[in-house]
Scaffold this active site. Sequence first.
Site, PDB file in Angstrom:
ATOM      1  N   LYS A 201       0.809  -1.222   0.000  1.00 43.33           N
ATOM      2  CA  LYS A 201       0.000   0.000   0.000  1.00 43.33           C
ATOM      3  C   LYS A 201       0.848   1.282   0.000  1.00 43.33           C
ATOM      4  CE  LYS A 201      -4.206  -1.831   2.105  1.00 43.33           C
ATOM      5  NZ  LYS A 201      -5.188  -1.714   3.170  1.00 43.33           N
TER       6      LYS A 201
ATOM      7  N   ASP B  36     -10.014   3.032   2.556  1.00 45.29           N
ATOM      8  CA  ASP B  36     -10.107   2.396   3.881  1.00 45.29           C
ATOM      9  C   ASP B  36     -10.754   3.306   4.933  1.00 45.29           C
ATOM     10  OD1 ASP B  36      -9.133  -0.124   3.218  1.00 45.29           O
ATOM     11  OD2 ASP B  36      -7.049   0.411   3.604  1.00 45.29           O
TER      12      ASP B  36
HETATM   13  P1  NAP Z   1       0.311  -3.856  10.324  1.00 42.97           P
HETATM   14  O1  NAP Z   1       0.584  -2.648   9.500  1.00 42.97           O
HETATM   15  O2  NAP Z   1       1.287  -4.978  10.340  1.00 42.97           O
HETATM   16  O3  NAP Z   1       0.097  -3.331  11.841  1.00 42.97           O
HETATM   17  C1  NAP Z   1      -0.239  -4.233  12.859  1.00 42.97           C
HETATM   18  C2  NAP Z   1      -0.284  -3.510  14.204  1.00 42.97           C
HETATM   19  O4  NAP Z   1      -0.622  -4.491  15.183  1.00 42.97           O
HETATM   20  C3  NAP Z   1       1.006  -2.873  14.658  1.00 42.97           C
HETATM   21  O5  NAP Z   1       0.760  -1.777  15.473  1.00 42.97           O
HETATM   22  C4  NAP Z   1       1.650  -4.008  15.459  1.00 42.97           C
HETATM   23  O6  NAP Z   1       2.528  -3.559  16.462  1.00 42.97           O
HETATM   24  C5  NAP Z   1       0.454  -4.601  16.138  1.00 42.97           C
HETATM   25  N1  NAP Z   1       0.679  -5.998  16.481  1.00 42.97           N
HETATM   26  C6  NAP Z   1       1.072  -6.991  15.639  1.00 42.97           C
HETATM   27  N2  NAP Z   1       1.177  -8.152  16.310  1.00 42.97           N
HETATM   28  C7  NAP Z   1       0.866  -7.870  17.604  1.00 42.97           C
HETATM   29  C8  NAP Z   1       0.827  -8.642  18.797  1.00 42.97           C
HETATM   30  N3  NAP Z   1       1.116  -9.946  18.791  1.00 42.97           N
HETATM   31  N4  NAP Z   1       0.485  -8.019  19.957  1.00 42.97           N
HETATM   32  C9  NAP Z   1       0.199  -6.700  19.986  1.00 42.97           C
HETATM   33  N5  NAP Z   1       0.237  -5.909  18.876  1.00 42.97           N
HETATM   34  C10 NAP Z   1       0.557  -6.500  17.714  1.00 42.97           C
HETATM   35  O7  NAP Z   1      -1.081  -4.540   9.943  1.00 42.97           O
HETATM   36  P2  NAP Z   1      -2.403  -3.781   9.398  1.00 42.97           P
HETATM   37  O8  NAP Z   1      -2.391  -3.743   7.933  1.00 42.97           O
HETATM   38  O9  NAP Z   1      -2.532  -2.519  10.148  1.00 42.97           O
HETATM   39  O10 NAP Z   1      -3.563  -4.818   9.813  1.00 42.97           O
HETATM   40  C11 NAP Z   1      -3.974  -4.977  11.154  1.00 42.97           C
HETATM   41  C12 NAP Z   1      -5.216  -5.868  11.217  1.00 42.97           C
HETATM   42  O11 NAP Z   1      -6.323  -5.234  10.568  1.00 42.97           O
HETATM   43  C13 NAP Z   1      -5.053  -7.216  10.496  1.00 42.97           C
HETATM   44  O12 NAP Z   1      -5.736  -8.190  11.264  1.00 42.97           O
HETATM   45  C14 NAP Z   1      -5.774  -7.024   9.186  1.00 42.97           C
HETATM   46  O13 NAP Z   1      -6.272  -8.245   8.654  1.00 42.97           O
HETATM   47  C15 NAP Z   1      -6.914  -6.114   9.625  1.00 42.97           C
HETATM   48  N6  NAP Z   1      -7.458  -5.280   8.527  1.00 42.97           N
HETATM   49  C16 NAP Z   1      -8.808  -5.365   8.256  1.00 42.97           C
HETATM   50  C17 NAP Z   1      -9.362  -4.562   7.272  1.00 42.97           C
HETATM   51  C18 NAP Z   1     -10.830  -4.642   6.987  1.00 42.97           C
HETATM   52  O14 NAP Z   1     -11.280  -4.104   5.960  1.00 42.97           O
HETATM   53  N7  NAP Z   1     -11.618  -5.254   7.839  1.00 42.97           N
HETATM   54  C19 NAP Z   1      -8.547  -3.674   6.541  1.00 42.97           C
HETATM   55  C20 NAP Z   1      -7.178  -3.618   6.850  1.00 42.97           C
HETATM   56  C21 NAP Z   1      -6.633  -4.437   7.842  1.00 42.97           C
HETATM   57  P3  NAP Z   1       4.119  -3.651  16.266  1.00 42.97           P
HETATM   58  O15 NAP Z   1       4.475  -2.449  15.466  1.00 42.97           O
HETATM   59  O16 NAP Z   1       4.626  -3.616  17.642  1.00 42.97           O
HETATM   60  O17 NAP Z   1       4.401  -4.956  15.545  1.00 42.97           O
END
Ligand code: NAP
Length: 278
Positions: A65, A101
């Site tokens: 992205k 989004d």
């Molecule tokens: P990302 O950029 O990798 O960010 C993930 C975030 O979660 C970071 O702040 C990370 O912290 C934290 N995190 C990861 N593993 C963790 C753990 N074990 N314990 C605590 N914090 C943790 O991912 P993203 O793209 O933002 O996606 C996040 C979630 O949203 C995913 O489940 C994705 O499938 C979902 N999502 C859904 C939609 C929808 O349309 N429904 C759209 C987008 C995303 P650190 O920096 O410390 O690793």
Amino acid sequence: MIDRYAVVGDPIEHSLSPVMQAAAFQSAGIAAVYEAHRVGPDMLHPHLSCLRLGYHGFNVTIPHKERVLQDMDELDGVATSLGAVNTVTVREERLIGFNTDPAGFIAAVRSTGFDPAGRAALVFGAGGAARSVVSALLAVGAAVRVSSRTAGRIALLRRRLGDSVRAVGPSDLRDALATADLVVNATPLGQPPHDAQSPLPPGADLQRHALVFDLVYGRDTPLLLEARQRGCATEDGLEMLVQQGAASFQIWTGQTADTDAMRKACRRELEARRCFAS
Ligand code: NAP
């Protein structure tokens, strides 16, 4: 002549976008194909050069992205302020980048009957999805606090979206939760391989009138189950997925998407996947 669309990411097999957008095109009577393209970082630039020639538009997902920004000929305001693109329309071989989004998130929140304007929100996570959620909430006038295990990521988020975003540390998390009107999980906690985990600290208080929104979709996560036990309203991430997809469809076609058909197609696909997995 069939219009061609795609979603570009890696991994991509799990994406619901192909079945969801196929349902929207079918309902609108538009002859189109929507494909899933697995593309690694090294091949992204040449791949986009090919899409530029033969496709009407495409979605971009993890991990591209932010990386696709350099290939865009034009960016809309939301994509510029987020520094991330999830939707591209191709006009005369020019790539125009958008990000649907934030609009998808706000539409999903409002679909529950909750108005986030002027309310106190607590967001778990400071990654790409959290950035969309926080920017959408700020745009409608919510007061936003963010809890993330990595402080540096909150600093990055604040640098991009402004100092009005407040960081919540472990010591003030319980207070922040007890006063939040809206709690959002934007971490992968609740989805495999973290499906038994919740971002809530044990025994945390939530207001009974609060809406608890989990971006993870297609399952009752521990967070949603705990929130329901406390009498809160809950929503999973499926509606956000549908609404951001509907906004992409509108950008590509100029038409309102049939969200009922998109929602049904996603639910059917999730059910089929569960059935095969059992
Ligand atoms: P990302 O950029 O990798 O960010 C993930 C975030 O979660 C970071 O702040 C990370 O912290 C934290 N995190 C990861 N593993 C963790 C753990 N074990 N314990 C605590 N914090 C943790 O991912 P993203 O793209 O933002 O996606 C996040 C979630 O949203 C995913 O489940 C994705 O499938 C979902 N999502 C859904 C939609 C929808 O349309 N429904 C759209 C987008 C995303 P650190 O920096 O410390 O690793």
